[in-house]
Design a protein around this motif. Structure first.
Motif, short mmCIF file in Angstrom:
data_model
loop_
_atom_site.label_atom_id
_atom_site.label_comp_id
_atom_site.label_asym_id
_atom_site.label_seq_id
_atom_site.Cartn_x
_atom_site.Cartn_y
_atom_site.Cartn_z
N GLU A 294 7.18 108.32 36.19
CA GLU A 294 7.53 108.67 37.56
C GLU A 294 8.62 107.72 38.08
O GLU A 294 9.54 108.13 38.78
CB GLU A 294 6.29 108.59 38.47
CG GLU A 294 5.31 109.73 38.28
CD GLU A 294 5.91 111.08 38.64
OE1 GLU A 294 6.60 111.17 39.68
OE2 GLU A 294 5.70 112.04 37.88
N MET A 295 8.47 106.43 37.72
CA MET A 295 9.48 105.45 38.14
C MET A 295 10.85 105.80 37.55
O MET A 295 11.88 105.66 38.23
CB MET A 295 9.05 104.04 37.70
CG MET A 295 9.99 102.93 38.14
SD MET A 295 11.36 102.63 36.98
CE MET A 295 10.52 101.88 35.61
N LYS B 79 15.30 97.86 42.07
CA LYS B 79 16.59 98.36 42.54
C LYS B 79 17.75 97.53 42.00
O LYS B 79 18.90 97.98 42.01
CB LYS B 79 16.64 98.41 44.07
CG LYS B 79 16.53 97.07 44.76
CD LYS B 79 16.58 97.25 46.28
CE LYS B 79 16.48 95.89 46.97
NZ LYS B 79 16.54 96.05 48.45
N LYS C 72 12.05 108.61 37.06
CA LYS C 72 12.67 109.71 37.78
C LYS C 72 13.52 109.19 38.93
O LYS C 72 14.53 109.79 39.31
CB LYS C 72 11.60 110.67 38.30
CG LYS C 72 10.87 111.44 37.20
CD LYS C 72 9.82 112.38 37.79
CE LYS C 72 9.08 113.15 36.69
NZ LYS C 72 8.04 114.04 37.26
N TYR C 73 13.08 108.06 39.51
CA TYR C 73 13.83 107.45 40.60
C TYR C 73 14.98 106.59 40.07
O TYR C 73 16.03 106.46 40.72
CB TYR C 73 12.90 106.57 41.46
CG TYR C 73 11.97 107.37 42.33
CD1 TYR C 73 12.38 107.88 43.57
CD2 TYR C 73 10.66 107.63 41.92
CE1 TYR C 73 11.52 108.62 44.37
CE2 TYR C 73 9.79 108.37 42.71
CZ TYR C 73 10.22 108.86 43.94
OH TYR C 73 9.37 109.60 44.71
N TYR C 74 14.75 105.99 38.90
CA TYR C 74 15.78 105.16 38.26
C TYR C 74 16.03 105.68 36.84
O TYR C 74 15.65 105.05 35.85
CB TYR C 74 15.32 103.69 38.20
CG TYR C 74 15.06 103.07 39.55
CD1 TYR C 74 16.12 102.66 40.36
CD2 TYR C 74 13.76 102.89 40.02
CE1 TYR C 74 15.89 102.07 41.59
CE2 TYR C 74 13.51 102.31 41.25
CZ TYR C 74 14.58 101.90 42.04
OH TYR C 74 14.35 101.33 43.27
#
Length: 430
Positions: free
Chosen positions: A411-412, A354, A414-416
């Motif tokens: 996949e990660m 994050k 897609k979040y970042y």
């Protein structure tokens, strides 16, 4: 105070021969406080170890004392702290870190000197100037080559420009417009303030220390009289063909229609630099055939290229088959940017996602903002791909156990999500 400086600039613009004899008084309490507020509190500290916050604790008292010393001419700048940053060629670039109070005075002096000289600088100069930058210089160079009869380009590299500036010659240049002895005294004080390196003091007999608030405008004044004004007032009128100059700080590109005039200027330039205590870096300076007829004249061989402001310029064609100047990230700069990111991600791979991914996003946007220029999409896309690969590689080296599979990594993302490369500067918008 802005109004007073604006008035100085207005007078300078309207009067080509105006010499300012009494302007030192404008460096007053009001201007010094304004400069204090403008300075970045996060900048490194000089030899006295005082930061903006500490100086501001007793701001009124400190500024009053500073004004008193400036008026009595008992003010004496402290030596500049010498530091180095690595260059892409393995060498190091010297920078200077001034003491905080000196930064305030230098910024005030810079504003004053800039008000006098900025209106007189010619359009060919783009470095360290208000509302101008690298992209404006690139647009100007593009127009010069595409819209004029340019066939030859001189890529001129001045050896050690900032460190080689003659104080005597520089002061003569400044005195062309400023005759106020107090302003001249203060400029000399900063030029002769000295350097502190590894605990040892060293005199500064020549050069303008890079990293200070004052050196950019002083170096522009030097370049203005040494090269730009000379080129357009003395050299260009003697030429039969078209010729232009584009300058950014110490980098310059000279464009000519005729080969023999380009060759003549190349020799003239060497002699001109000698007068000002400088010389061309022969290994980096060259004259090449470049322009709309270069492809035909090189008999099937690709025309030579040249680098300017981090871009390699090459001869190309539009979709309609017309001549165009194109540019891409230079190999040297590309390797430097990749190497820097590799070192950064290696050192910060343990940072929480994050925190890590927004920083990566910011770095990519910064890269696109500069290198995302017309015709350079392939190189920005290549940089995006290598950055994505390096993130995957170093996240998987956080521990002995592999952190991500390819699928998991996607996949990660897609979040970042990372910003995709894009063209952010249109070279034809002026």
């Amino acid at each position: 105070m802005g109004t007073k400086l604006d008035r100085i600039a207005e007078i300078s613009k309207e009067n080509a021969n105006m010499q300012f004899t009494s302007i030192y008084h404008l460096i007053d309490k009001e201007l010094l406080i304004k400069c204090h507020k403008e300075l970045d509190k996060n900048k490194a500290m000089g030899v006295d170890g005082i930061c903006k916050e500490e100086y501001g604790t007793n701001l009124e008292e400190n500024i009053n004392d500073l004004v008193k010393r400036l008026k009595s001419k008992s003010y004496k700048p402290m030596p500049t702290l010498r530091t180095y940053i690595p260059k892409s060629n393995g060498k190091q670039r010297p920078l200077g870190i001034a003491c905080y109070e000196d930064k305030i005075v230098m910024l005030a002096l810079k504003k004053l000197v800039e008000a006098v000289f900025e209106p007189r600088f010619l359009d060919a100069m783009y470095g360290f100037r208000p509302k101008r930058g690298c992209h404006e210089a690139l647009k100007a160079l593009n127009w010069v080559i595409e819209k004029n009869r340019i066939n030859w380009v001189i890529d001129a590299d001045i050896s050690g420009f900032f460190d080689g500036i003659s104080h005597e010659k520089l002061m003569k240049c400044v005195e062309m417009r400023i005759k106020d002895p107090n302003v001249l005294w203060l400029i000399r004080k900063f030029l002769k303030a000295g350097l502190m390196e590894k605990g040892e003091y060293r005199d500064t007999e020549e050069g303008a220390v890079q990293g200070s608030n004052l050196s950019p405008v002083l170096s522009n004044i030097y370049m203005h009289y040494m090269l730009v004004l000379w080129f357009y007032k003395e050299v260009r009128p003697t030429m039969t063909g078209q010729c232009f100059l584009v300058v950014y700080a110490d980098d310059s590109v000279c464009c000519f229609q005729n080969k023999w005039e380009a060759e003549k200027f190349y020799e003239m330039l060497k002699e001109r630099l000698k007068i000002f205590g400088l010389e061309l870096a022969e290994s980096k300076s060259r004259m090449i055939e470049f322009g709309r007829f270069a492809q035909e004249n090189t008999k099937g061989r690709k025309p030579e290229t040249f680098d300017f402001l981090g871009f390699t310029h090459y001869c190309g064609k539009s979709q309609k088959g017309k001549f165009r100047v194109k540019r891409k990230t230079s190999r040297k700069k590309y390797r430097e940017k990749v190497r820097n990111f590799k070192e950064w991600i290696k050192q910060n791979r343990s940072m929480p996602l994050k925190e890590l991914m927004p920083k990566v996003k910011s770095k990519l946007n910064g890269h696109y903002n500069y290198y995302g220029i017309t015709d350079n999409y392939p190189m920005t896309n290549q940089f995006f791909n290598i950055v994505t690969y390096l993130i995957f590689k170093w996240l998987n080296r956080r521990s002995q156990k592999k952190s991500y599979t390819t699928r998991g990594f996607n996949e990660m993302l897609k979040y970042y999500p990372l910003p995709s490369p894009s063209i952010r500067v249109n070279i034809y918008e002026r």
